[in-house]
Design a protein around this motif. Sequence first.
Motif, mmCIF file in Angstrom:
data_model
loop_
_atom_site.group_PDB
_atom_site.id
_atom_site.type_symbol
_atom_site.label_atom_id
_atom_site.label_comp_id
_atom_site.label_asym_id
_atom_site.label_seq_id
_atom_site.Cartn_x
_atom_site.Cartn_y
_atom_site.Cartn_z
ATOM 1 N N LEU A 179 29.280 2.960 -54.668
ATOM 2 C CA LEU A 179 28.982 1.812 -53.814
ATOM 3 C C LEU A 179 28.978 2.213 -52.346
ATOM 4 N N LYS A 180 28.048 1.635 -51.620
ATOM 5 C CA LYS A 180 28.063 1.775 -50.167
ATOM 6 C C LYS A 180 29.179 0.886 -49.633
ATOM 7 N N GLU A 192 29.256 -1.545 -47.459
ATOM 8 C CA GLU A 192 28.938 -2.965 -47.410
ATOM 9 C C GLU A 192 28.962 -3.593 -48.806
ATOM 10 N N GLN A 193 28.480 -2.852 -49.800
ATOM 11 C CA GLN A 193 28.489 -3.343 -51.171
ATOM 12 C C GLN A 193 29.922 -3.516 -51.671
ATOM 13 N N ALA A 194 30.753 -2.530 -51.399
ATOM 14 C CA ALA A 194 32.149 -2.601 -51.831
ATOM 15 C C ALA A 194 32.865 -3.746 -51.138
ATOM 16 N N ASP A 230 31.498 -6.535 -49.977
ATOM 17 C CA ASP A 230 31.004 -7.783 -50.571
ATOM 18 C C ASP A 230 31.690 -8.064 -51.904
ATOM 19 N N GLU A 231 31.814 -7.026 -52.719
ATOM 20 C CA GLU A 231 32.466 -7.211 -54.022
ATOM 21 C C GLU A 231 33.941 -7.555 -53.831
ATOM 22 N N CYS A 242 36.880 1.690 -49.783
ATOM 23 C CA CYS A 242 36.493 1.328 -48.418
ATOM 24 C C CYS A 242 37.313 2.110 -47.400
#
Length: 75
Positions: free
Chosen positions: A11-12, A14-16, A18-19, A51
């Motif tokens: 995961l990037k 930002e994706q992490a 968001d999750e 992150c």
Amino acid sequence: MAKKQDAIKNLKYEQALDELEGVIKQLEANTGGLEESVKVFERGKALIQHCQSMLDAAELKVHQLEEDGSQTPLE
């Protein structure tokens, strides 16, 4: 669990993030049972660690920038 960890590593940031926000909302809603809440919490903890490691790596790169703007390669 190893597959989920591998998925997190891909995961990037930002994706992490968001999750992780979704995990927090799910835990706050308290809709699952204890076992489900523990699994969601563990996922959230793994996302936080992912992150944090990306933030640490970015901070290291910033510190390695030299005055002329070039970057010392990481080893």
